[in-house]
Write a protein that holds these residues in place. Structure first.
Motif, short mmCIF file in Angstrom:
data_model
loop_
_atom_site.label_atom_id
_atom_site.label_comp_id
_atom_site.label_asym_id
_atom_site.label_seq_id
_atom_site.Cartn_x
_atom_site.Cartn_y
_atom_site.Cartn_z
N GLY A 24 3.21 -9.64 3.73
CA GLY A 24 4.02 -9.02 2.69
C GLY A 24 3.20 -8.51 1.53
N VAL A 25 2.20 -9.28 1.10
CA VAL A 25 1.34 -8.84 0.01
C VAL A 25 0.56 -7.59 0.42
CG1 VAL A 25 -0.67 -9.46 -1.38
CG2 VAL A 25 1.17 -11.12 -1.05
N GLY A 26 0.10 -7.58 1.68
CA GLY A 26 -0.60 -6.39 2.17
C GLY A 26 0.29 -5.16 2.12
N MET A 27 1.56 -5.32 2.47
CA MET A 27 2.49 -4.19 2.41
C MET A 27 2.74 -3.75 0.97
SD MET A 27 3.14 -3.46 5.54
CE MET A 27 4.52 -2.33 5.35
N VAL A 28 2.76 -4.71 0.05
CA VAL A 28 2.96 -4.36 -1.36
C VAL A 28 1.83 -3.47 -1.86
CG1 VAL A 28 2.97 -5.32 -3.71
CG2 VAL A 28 4.38 -6.36 -1.93
N LEU A 29 0.62 -3.73 -1.39
CA LEU A 29 -0.52 -2.92 -1.81
C LEU A 29 -0.39 -1.46 -1.35
CD1 LEU A 29 -3.47 -5.38 -1.10
CD2 LEU A 29 -2.46 -4.82 -3.31
N LEU A 30 0.39 -1.22 -0.32
CA LEU A 30 0.55 0.14 0.20
C LEU A 30 1.62 0.95 -0.55
CD1 LEU A 30 0.45 -0.54 4.07
CD2 LEU A 30 -1.43 0.24 2.60
N LYS A 31 2.43 0.29 -1.36
CA LYS A 31 3.59 0.95 -1.97
C LYS A 31 3.26 2.23 -2.73
CE LYS A 31 6.64 -1.65 -4.08
NZ LYS A 31 7.23 -2.74 -4.87
N PRO A 32 2.25 2.27 -3.61
CA PRO A 32 2.05 3.49 -4.41
C PRO A 32 1.31 4.62 -3.69
CG PRO A 32 0.43 1.85 -5.04
CD PRO A 32 1.34 1.18 -4.02
N TRP A 33 0.71 4.33 -2.55
CA TRP A 33 -0.14 5.34 -1.92
C TRP A 33 0.62 6.58 -1.45
CZ3 TRP A 33 -5.28 5.53 -2.22
CH2 TRP A 33 -5.94 4.38 -2.64
N PRO A 34 1.76 6.50 -0.81
CA PRO A 34 2.46 7.73 -0.44
C PRO A 34 2.81 8.60 -1.65
CG PRO A 34 3.35 5.87 0.78
CD PRO A 34 2.42 5.31 -0.25
N ILE A 35 3.20 7.96 -2.76
CA ILE A 35 3.55 8.72 -3.97
C ILE A 35 2.31 9.43 -4.51
CG2 ILE A 35 4.42 8.53 -6.33
CD1 ILE A 35 5.98 6.06 -5.42
N ALA A 36 1.17 8.73 -4.52
CA ALA A 36 -0.06 9.34 -5.03
C ALA A 36 -0.48 10.54 -4.19
CB ALA A 36 -1.17 8.29 -5.06
N ILE A 37 -0.31 10.44 -2.87
CA ILE A 37 -0.68 11.56 -1.99
C ILE A 37 0.23 12.76 -2.25
CG2 ILE A 37 -0.82 12.29 0.42
CD1 ILE A 37 -1.58 9.40 1.13
N VAL A 38 1.53 12.48 -2.44
CA VAL A 38 2.47 13.57 -2.74
C VAL A 38 2.06 14.29 -4.03
CG1 VAL A 38 4.84 14.10 -3.44
CG2 VAL A 38 4.41 12.58 -1.49
N VAL A 39 1.74 13.51 -5.07
CA VAL A 39 1.40 14.11 -6.37
C VAL A 39 0.08 14.88 -6.28
CG1 VAL A 39 0.73 13.58 -8.75
CG2 VAL A 39 2.67 12.41 -7.70
#
Length: 584
Positions: A24-39
């Motif tokens: 679960g913690v590993g998945m939490v670390l992935l949360k902002p990456w899709p948004i950053a790639i979009v921006v």
């Protein structure tokens, strides 16, 4: 921490919880990456990350990439929600299992302590410890272990990622930690101390309620309602003041955390924005960092709150261990194996001294021999030690010096269960346990037939009134024995002794709550029951005294006279005065 010993039985499930937590913690670390790639790559001009462009067949199809990143964002949040719900549910289950173990240990401990322990305790306080303070163990587990591990793991992994993204801002974030530790140190001790005082005050309220319910008839008959209400009001005011003090320190603690966090975020926002303006970082990187920063402060905030929560829970844990560690009054273990003793009925007190308080002996250097099958009455003024003799035989208390022996064997060397199986004991105050009347009569002989239960009730003159109850022998009774008089309760207790049919009978004023008609009939039944059994009874009833083999007169903790009823009537001044007053 010692409190965690009650959760070792769930180590397998606990391993699963920690495994799910890591994922679960590993998945939490992935949360902002899709948004950053979009921006950066879809709304800005930055190229796609290499790992993404190599993973898709159409790296230039911006709409396809947007759909993929949006879907990925949903999947990440969905998986995090499922994992979090799963391991939290498992952790709660483990916490409740540990709570059950604590409560069972406390109850078992209360069962094994000598009655001396209870003399210095308030029942309400013991109830508070067993029912409410035990919740502190669950709190220690879920906050002190689960939250601590989850928050620490999250913070450490995020810290590693943040250092790789922006070392400068990471150092600014870490600068708040010494301030947080200082706040925890200053407020933690005070919160723990105030919590302990508040729980003590709450236990006084529980004791006051319990005592008031127990003595409701006396309170009302002496019109003390207003006085008791005023006393209770004083207890509630003390509890309120202690809780207010505790919560004031907690509020101050949380306020100090808010100030520290606010200062840290303001500093990071200032430095990070200047880096973006200077094109030292992309907007997407800043978004990732700010997201991590928020998530970094969340576990940090949880860790800081763990301090106050554990401080509060520790007070409850210590109160429970104060009970579990009370060994001085525990009944010493007997060395004999269970099932190895069957009494013939000989009892001997050898140079026995005992007192409920240190330096105040109730029984002093007592010497007494009782032959198998003897029926002995013990008489004497209040406080002479009559009931104490019965309590020492059944080992409710341990002598300070000397010993009690049965059939030549020290009572302390007989397995406690075996000893008590040889004794039928009827206390002065009749006590019925929650259950039916039949179950109460069969306490000393589980599995007894209904016929035997009914015969015992007939012998105790209880069958007639039991039959008139709505459910007869299946009528439920319990604390307070609602619907039954004291005399009826006492007859049920006598029926219990009849059914047990033990070789030793200990009777403490067995007819004190009976009317004259039932009293004479029960006395005749008890005389029949005592045939062939060693019987020791505390009584002042003339009919009983005329039927015993010996009378022992106790005064000031010593035997002042011992002999047949006729001999004692001649030698004992106290016995003579007692009999004269009854004839008058």
């Amino acid at each position: 921490m010692r409190a965690l010993e009650f959760f070792r039985g769930d180590s397998g499930r606990l391993f699963v919880v920690f495994a799910l937590m890591v994922v679960g913690v590993g998945m939490v670390l992935l949360k902002p990456w899709p948004i950053a790639i979009v921006v950066d790559s879809l709304l800005g001009e930055e190229p796609l990350p290499v790992w993404l462009s190599n993973s898709i067949s159409a790296p230039n199809d911006r709409e396809f990439i947007l759909i993929l990143l949006v879907a990925l964002t949903f999947v990440i949040h969905f998986v995090i929600a499922i994992l979090t719900a799963t391991y939290n549910r498992m952790a709660i289950g483990i916490g409740l299992s540990g709570l059950q173990r604590v409560r069972c240990r406390v109850f078992d401990r209360l069962q094994s302590l000598s009655l001396r322990f209870y003399l210095g305790q308030q029942q309400g306080d013991l109830i508070q410890r067993a029912a409410w303070d035990t919740y502190a163990f669950q709190t220690v587990f879920q906050q002190g272990m689960i939250t601590l591990v989850n928050a620490s793991l999250t913070m450490l992994l995020m810290l590693a990622v943040m250092l790789s993204l922006n070392p400068t801002l990471t150092m600014v974030s870490l600068a708040t930690i010494p301030l947080l530790l200082f706040a925890i140190r200053v407020f933690g001790k005070q919160m723990s101390r105030r919590s302990a005082l508040a729980q003590e005050a709450d236990s006084k309220i529980a004791s006051a309620v319990q005592q008031n319910i127990s003595a409701v008839e006396v309170i009302r008959s002496y019109t003390r309602e207003k006085l008791e209400t005023d006393r209770f009001l004083a207890s509630t005011k003390e509890s309120r003041d202690q809780r207010c003090s505790q919560h004031s320190w907690e509020i101050g603690y949380l306020a100090s955390l808010g100030i520290i966090f606010g200062g840290g975020i303001a500093a990071i926002l200032w430095i990070g924005s200047r880096q973006v303006i200077a094109e030292a970082a992309t907007v997407g990187e800043l978004i990732i960092f700010l997201t991590y920063l928020t998530q970094f402060y969340e576990p940090l905030n949880q860790l800081s709150n763990v301090g106050s929560t554990i401080s509060t829970a520790t007070a409850g844990v210590n109160r429970v261990y104060g009970l579990l560690d009370s060994e001085r009054d525990a009944v010493p273990p007997a060395s004999a194996e269970p099932g190895s003793f069957a009494a013939k009925g000989a009892i001997e007190f050898e140079q026995l001294t005992f007192g409920y308080a240190s330096g105040k002996p109730v029984v002093q250097e007592l010497e007494l021999k009782i032959s198998p099958g003897e029926m002995i009455a013990v008489v004497g003024p209040s406080g002479a030690g009559k009931s104490t003799l019965l309590n020492l035989i059944i080992r409710f208390f341990e002598p300070e010096s000397g010993r009690v022996s049965l059939d030549g064997m020290a009572a302390s060397d007989i397995h406690l269960d075996d000893l008590r199986k040889q004794i039928a004991y009827v206390p002065q105050k009749p006590i019925l346990l929650p259950g039916t009347i039949a179950e109460n009569i069969a306490l000393g002989r589980p599995g007894a037939s209904h016929f035997d239960i009914e015969e015992a009730a007939r012998a105790a003159r209880a069958h007639e009134f039991i039959q008139n109850l709505p459910s007869g022998y299946n009528t439920p009774v319990g604390e307070g024995a609602h619907g039954l008089s004291v005399g009826e309760c006492q007859r049920i207790c006598l029926a219990r002794a009849f059914l047990k049919d033990a070789p030793i009978l200990l009777l403490d004023e067995p007819t004190s709550a009976l009317d004259a008609e039932n009293e004479s009939q029960v006395i005749e039944s008890l005389v029949v029951l005592s045939q062939g059994k060693t019987t020791l009874l505390v009584t002042h009833h003339p009919t009983f005294l005329s039927k015993v083999d010996r009378i022992i007169v106790m005064e000031r903790g010593k035997i002042s006279s011992d002999g047949t009823p006729q001999a004692v009537a001649i030698r004992s001044e106290f016995f003579g005065r007692m009999m004269n007053s009854q004839r008058a």
